[in-house]
Design a protein around this motif. Structure first.
Motif, PDB file in Angstrom:
ATOM      1  N   PRO A 135       0.839  -1.193   0.000  1.00 33.68           N
ATOM      2  CA  PRO A 135       0.000   0.000   0.000  1.00 33.68           C
ATOM      3  C   PRO A 135       0.881   1.252   0.000  1.00 33.68           C
ATOM      4  O   PRO A 135       1.967   1.252   0.589  1.00 33.68           O
ATOM      5  N   GLU A 136       0.407   2.310  -0.672  1.00 32.95           N
ATOM      6  CA  GLU A 136       1.157   3.572  -0.752  1.00 32.95           C
ATOM      7  C   GLU A 136       1.520   4.092   0.637  1.00 32.95           C
ATOM      8  O   GLU A 136       2.553   4.718   0.827  1.00 32.95           O
ATOM      9  N   THR A 137       0.639   3.824   1.606  1.00 30.83           N
ATOM     10  CA  THR A 137       0.811   4.395   2.940  1.00 30.83           C
ATOM     11  C   THR A 137       1.847   3.646   3.778  1.00 30.83           C
ATOM     12  O   THR A 137       2.202   4.106   4.860  1.00 30.83           O
ATOM     13  N   MET A 138       2.321   2.499   3.290  1.00 33.50           N
ATOM     14  CA  MET A 138       3.247   1.704   4.109  1.00 33.50           C
ATOM     15  C   MET A 138       4.693   1.962   3.711  1.00 33.50           C
ATOM     16  O   MET A 138       5.072   1.826   2.553  1.00 33.50           O
ATOM     17  N   ASP A 139       5.512   2.338   4.714  1.00 37.03           N
ATOM     18  CA  ASP A 139       6.925   2.588   4.421  1.00 37.03           C
ATOM     19  C   ASP A 139       7.682   1.260   4.303  1.00 37.03           C
ATOM     20  O   ASP A 139       7.230   0.219   4.788  1.00 37.03           O
ATOM     21  N   PHE A 140       8.848   1.304   3.662  1.00 38.90           N
ATOM     22  CA  PHE A 140       9.618   0.083   3.396  1.00 38.90           C
ATOM     23  C   PHE A 140      10.088  -0.603   4.680  1.00 38.90           C
ATOM     24  O   PHE A 140      10.165  -1.823   4.747  1.00 38.90           O
ATOM     25  N   THR A 141      10.436   0.191   5.695  1.00 38.41           N
ATOM     26  CA  THR A 141      10.963  -0.405   6.925  1.00 38.41           C
ATOM     27  C   THR A 141       9.895  -1.268   7.595  1.00 38.41           C
ATOM     28  O   THR A 141      10.157  -2.392   8.015  1.00 38.41           O
ATOM     29  N   THR A 142       8.673  -0.739   7.668  1.00 39.36           N
ATOM     30  CA  THR A 142       7.573  -1.522   8.238  1.00 39.36           C
ATOM     31  C   THR A 142       7.307  -2.745   7.370  1.00 39.36           C
ATOM     32  O   THR A 142       7.135  -3.862   7.880  1.00 39.36           O
ATOM     33  N   LEU A 302      -3.102  -6.905   5.466  1.00 34.99           N
ATOM     34  CA  LEU A 302      -2.909  -5.492   5.104  1.00 34.99           C
ATOM     35  C   LEU A 302      -4.168  -4.679   5.381  1.00 34.99           C
ATOM     36  O   LEU A 302      -4.094  -3.504   5.757  1.00 34.99           O
ATOM     37  N   ALA A 303      -5.352  -5.308   5.227  1.00 34.02           N
ATOM     38  CA  ALA A 303      -6.594  -4.594   5.534  1.00 34.02           C
ATOM     39  C   ALA A 303      -6.681  -4.273   7.023  1.00 34.02           C
ATOM     40  O   ALA A 303      -7.140  -3.193   7.415  1.00 34.02           O
TER      41      ALA A 303
END
Ligand SMILES: [Zn+2]
Ligand SMILES: [Zn+2]
Length: 346
Positions: A135-142, A302-303
């Motif tokens: 998802p666009e809102t999720m950063d790579f580290t997470t 993810l949901a």
């Protein structure tokens, strides 16, 4: 590309310049943006994984951007932000056809069956089966912290344990797997008992949703302590550490018809714990394994992250560079701070 390479088991890895990977026809190459440091990498480095051929690059829990795509890949393109579960299925064996890519007979695991993600680039096979769009809102580290411990715990609690609201759940061991399981079980309404040997990890467990915590060094019998709290035992119990003691404690802490889920790896001389089969028969207990999770099940997880029910970013520990990862890897059995350590500097 730059990569962490070890040429012998248990010998200190080095940063080396090695050839860039090329995608197979069904695969992709991903530019690694973040990759977690995991106890499984340490087991591999120690020589406990028969799949590893030397020289080797570790790393299996990562996220990044697709850099190159094989000619047969249909669902993904260069530039996509993606992650993968640590077990990749072949997509064409009976297990994969049955939707169980996590136990594929031809499975590949970056960082084990081929070179992994402690590097600038990593190759993934059967991309259409195994990649997950972020998802666009999720950063790579997470995102990097999801692929191993978090998804394994999600499958253990939700798909294997089938935990439901109001049930008692015990989580033995509060490392990355255990803390993930506590958060997930709590989010679906279970009452969670967290067990560990250190108070700082138990404090973190409490903050992530554990209802009760038990320091195993401060009670004479962990299973009896759990039975006292729950008036008879838990519905579902996880060995989230992977040790004969936590495995047996987990089974002994179940109520009748309870389920033990083995999530922590049991390797080398700890591979065959003395399971109390008398209890398994008399109480009709279930002993269930959990090994990663299929890429298509990420949707459900993810949901829950998007809606705020799960917050995997709360499990993150420190971020380090590729150079610093060598020390983090070789010392993981001695120095293992709470939270997931993620390499973000390459
Ligand atoms: Zn398969
Ligand atoms: Zn891992």
């Amino acid at each position: 590309m730059k990569a962490v390479v070890y040429e012998n088991f248990s010998s200190i890895p080095k940063i080396m310049n090695v050839e860039d990977p090329a995608p197979e026809n069904h695969g992709v190459v991903i530019k690694v943006a973040a990759t977690g440091v995991c106890r499984s990498d340490w087991h591999g480095w120690m020589g406990n994984d028969p799949d590893i051929e030397l020289p080797h690059v570790p790393g299996h829990e990562f996220a990044g951007i697709i850099e190159a795509v094989g000619k047969d890949v249909r669902r993904f393109k260069i530039g996509d932000r993606v992650t993968v579960p640590f077990v990749s299925g072949c997509g064409s064996c009976p297990e994969c056809h049955g939707g169980n890519h996590q136990v594929c007979g031809n499975q590949t695991q970056p960082g084990f069956t081929h070179w992994g993600s402690f590097a600038e680039y990593v190759a993934i096979h059967h991309a259409d089966v195994n990649l997950v769009n972020l998802p666009e809102t999720m950063d790579f580290t997470t995102a990097a912290s999801l692929g191993c411990r978090f998804v394994t715990s999600f499958r253990a609690v939700v798909d294997q344990g089938k935990v439901s609201a109001g049930q008692w759940v015990a989580v033995h061991g509060c490392g990355g797997v255990g803390l993930s399981a506590i958060m997930i079980a709590n989010s679906i309404g279970a009452n969670v008992i967290a067990i560990d040997v250190t108070d700082d990890k138990l404090a973190l467990a409490k903050s992530l949703g554990a209802y009760v915590t038990i320091n195993a060094t401060k009670v004479t019998d962990v299973a009896e302590a759990i039975k006292e709290i729950t008036c008879g035992g838990v519905h579902v119990s996880l060995d989230a550490l992977g040790h004969p003691t936590t495995c047996v404690n987990s089974i002994k802490s179940l109520k009748k018809l309870g389920k033990h889920i083995q999530v922590g790896l049991l390797v080398a001389d700890q591979a065959t714990p003395a399971i109390p089969m008398n209890l398994v028969i008399a109480h009709e207990l279930e002993i269930i394994g959990s090994h990663g999770m299929q890429a298509f099940r990420y949707d459900a997880m993810l949901a829950m992250i998007k809606s705020g029910k799960l917050s995997p970013e709360r499990l993150l520990g420190r971020t380090i560079t590729l150079e610093e990862s060598i020390e983090a890897l070789v010392n993981i059995d001695r120095v293992n701070p709470p939270g997931v350590t993620v390499i973000t500097g390459f």
